[in-house]
Design an enzyme around this catalytic site. Structure first.
Site, PDB file in Angstrom:
ATOM      1  N   GLY B 183       0.739  -0.993  -0.039  1.00  0.00           N
ATOM      2  CA  GLY B 183      -0.001  -0.144  -0.015  1.00  0.00           C
ATOM      3  C   GLY B 183       0.769   1.452  -0.120  1.00  0.00           C
ATOM      4  N   GLU B 186       0.881   3.260  -5.519  1.00  0.00           N
ATOM      5  CA  GLU B 186      -0.435   3.265  -6.268  1.00  0.00           C
ATOM      6  C   GLU B 186      -0.196   2.180  -7.386  1.00  0.00           C
ATOM      7  OE1 GLU B 186      -2.697   5.913  -5.843  1.00  0.00           O
ATOM      8  OE2 GLU B 186      -1.547   6.671  -4.335  1.00  0.00           O
ATOM      9  N   ASP B 197       6.119  13.900  -7.831  1.00  0.00           N
ATOM     10  CA  ASP B 197       5.492  14.180  -6.637  1.00  0.00           C
ATOM     11  C   ASP B 197       6.599  14.927  -6.034  1.00  0.00           C
ATOM     12  OD1 ASP B 197       3.558  13.144  -4.413  1.00  0.00           O
ATOM     13  OD2 ASP B 197       5.723  12.889  -3.663  1.00  0.00           O
ATOM     14  N   LYS B 201       6.571  18.867  -4.537  1.00  0.00           N
ATOM     15  CA  LYS B 201       6.793  19.177  -3.160  1.00  0.00           C
ATOM     16  C   LYS B 201       8.081  20.196  -3.143  1.00  0.00           C
ATOM     17  CE  LYS B 201       4.922  15.065  -1.246  1.00  0.00           C
ATOM     18  NZ  LYS B 201       5.311  13.656  -0.964  1.00  0.00           N
TER      19      LYS B 201
END
Lengths: 414, 414
Positions: B183, B186, B197, B201
């Site tokens: 988990g 994705e 990502d 940030k």
């Protein structure tokens, strides 16, 4: 325009003065305000006669209070006369920023109370962890968390000494001397090496984290003066370092609070913090473990924290500050969880000591003499369900065999 | 009483709802306010029919705006329709808290502008570093510092994959599969593994740190999809790890900004950050290096940050928020300082490649074939005064010898 008066013009004070000057333009742009350093209290005018700020220096505390001052920065250190001056400043409705851990650990609750009653703010970010933004993070950023525990290296001087003992095989005396020569330790290092400085900081940190007053006098305090090179050999043999650890932890309905040398894994977050660095690990029930690392002292790191408190006050003048008037916590000095400990039994009766140890402790890993060659010592890593049981077993051992001293040290495995 | 509406009720949303409930009493005591979750927007009512909050769920965004809401928490993720909803909320003079890095990296400046014009606040602490209090620390606690540089591990998924590749010798594909099974990744991992990502940030972090807009599209982005086990062998042979590092650094008058796999010392602060953890190292001119470590994602770490933003808004309702309307920065994608690099030359012509490398680079440490057994490769650690010179030398080498591909990786020694 915000008028600032400063008490003290030593290392921290001159750092703050420099940051005020340096950030003039940026503040004007970002918060549309101007900071003016209007008065500085010094003990000895003569000493500062070459200073650029000579025209605002004064020896008279009344000059500070007479002026049209918004914020008083206390940078003198020590409890007296700082306590009296800060109290008067707050009563005169001046905001106060201080870096003084002794003052806050001793009188924080009362002073915050006075501040709140007078509608002003008392801030002390620099009192713990120097430039590391830990108090604001605790009280504002982790506000949605119940804090379960704190483990921290809060004193740079002792961490420097322990680092040198570990990495360069120095004796305690050699490492202390080096720390003094390099300016990391005071001529009188007592407050650092005995653990008092770390305990005062832990008291501030725990009081904020657990929302109950953890009086520093109730904290179990062991300094590093008894640590010798053999302790490091035992620790290193297991892949551990020795750190002066400040621990605050919820145990049932009380707060375990201690400052003492503890073995931590070489490769753990805290085991890797070297020299004058500080680190604070906060365990929050929502956020998990968060760690803050940085220089815990020094001119500009400390000034950086003082300066952020000043800007905070300017931006939130009307806000109430931190509340600190918590109930006195029930402070526990015994570790209640199962843990490993190093025991060093000083005895000429090695065989009896070994027999006694292995009888008393189901988990008992005895370090044989051959490894580090101490003729009159038996050392063992033992496991105990809690510290009270450990202490009872140590007493039993002491009664059973002929021994001089039994030294214990906690070993944190996580 | 403060009314909160939430957009989205997935992992982050339900975490926030739980923290609001859990902290009810504490908030009442500490800030004398009550938080009421009054409306939650969901896509599919059916999916939540077992929820305790069923009576406040709605599919109609108009229900959110119609109500007497003080703060809107955006927890839906993605740029659309979050952008439109957040914009409308701000225009309707609702404060907004979001955890949405895509939204802020894409439209942060415009939205902050709208917030300021409407006298409300937009906060996004959770968008970078999950529960780690980094944005507030940057903008408030380090306000007296000129930030010189940022080095950070900002993506937990890729750090997990790289950790598994390094420690357990997994291939990229195996590690990715494990991350997905656990988990951490994705089903479509592109945004993580390609570095997007982390770049978004870094854009938010750098814009706040350097007070100039660092557009994420100007950042040099290399993901981890090209990293293989041999890269780790070369790195480990020198005592290094490979991390997907986000770097923002002042260089002359521009800002170097990149996200790419970089070799860092195994025992360095960043080299030791494992699995899903994040770490952010900030170098301030006053404070020195400060490091923040913690879980960069997950239900409660993220909710912890969102919750702190909510409380902050309640306590400082009248304050203006963060300013973000900086000028566009000149972003540099070439490292201008002397540095070591790993070059992997894919060629059948090994002897020419070695000769070429040692001729072009005065410092050149060639790794012999015997070590890792690649028949068609010559690898070397070379030093170059800057990246532009390095790239020119790589071009020259490519022209000189018959080779397929030359792969480079930065090696950070400090």
């Amino acid at each position: 325009m915000t008028c600032i008066a400063m008490l003290g013009y030593g290392t921290v004070g001159s750092g703050v003065a420099e940051l005020i000057l340096k950030n003039k333009n940026r503040l004007r742009k970002n918060i549309k305000d101007e900071l003016i350093l209007s008065n500085v209290l010094v003990r000895n005018l003569e000493k500062h006669k070459e200073s650029d700020n000579i025209n605002i220096l004064t020896k008279d505390i009344e000059d500070i209070f007479r002026g049209n001052v918004d914020i008083v920065v206390e940078a003198m250190g020590g409890v007296n006369p700082a306590y009296e001056y800060v109290k008067r400043a707050l009563q005169l409705k001046k905001h106060v920023v201080t870096a003084n851990k002794d003052l806050i650990a001793e009188h924080g609750g009362e002073l915050l109370d006075i501040a709140n009653k007078n509608g002003v703010v008392l801030r002390f970010e620099a009192s713990v962890g120097g430039g590391i933004p830990i108090l604001k993070s605790l009280s504002e950023c982790l506000v949605g968390n119940n804090i379960k525990g704190i483990k921290a290296i809060l004193n740079g001087t002792t961490n420097f000494i322990l680092s040198k003992m570990s990495k360069e095989n120095m004796s305690y005396e050699e490492a202390l001397k080096l720390a003094q020569d390099m300016g990391f330790a005071e001529a009188n290092p007592e407050s650092d090496v005995m653990g008092y400085d770390a305990a005062r900081k832990l008291s501030i940190l725990s009081t904020m984290a657990f929302e109950e007053k953890v009086n520093w006098k109730n904290i179990k305090i062991n300094g590093i003066t008894d640590i010798d090179t053999v302790d490091f050999q035992y620790a290193q043999g297991e892949g551990f370092e020795i750190k002066l650890l400040a621990i605050g932890e919820y145990q049932d309905n009380s707060i375990y609070a201690s400052v003492s040398p503890v073995m931590v894994r070489k490769n753990s977050t805290l085991g890797r913090i070297e020299n004058e660095y500080n680190a604070i690990l906060i365990d929050g029930d929502a956020v998990g473990d968060v760690v803050f690392t940085g220089k815990g002292a020094g001119m500009f790191p400390t000034a950086s924290a003082v300066f952020s408190d000043i800007v905070d006050i300017i931006q939130n003048k009307k806000e109430k500050g931190i509340l600190f008037d918590y109930n006195e916590a029930s402070v526990d000095t015994l570790w209640r969880k199962e843990n490993k400990w190093l025991l060093r039994v000083n005895t000429r009766n090695r065989v009896d000591a070994m027999a006694g140890l292995s009888e008393l402790f189901p988990y008992c890993k005895i370090i044989t003499k051959g490894m580090y060659g101490l003729e009159d010592e038996v050392a063992a890593f033992v496991k105990s369900e809690n510290e009270a049981v450990l202490d009872r077993n140590i007493e039993t051992l002491r009664e059973k065999i002929d021994c001089n001293n039994i030294k214990k040290m906690m070993m944190l495995e996580d």
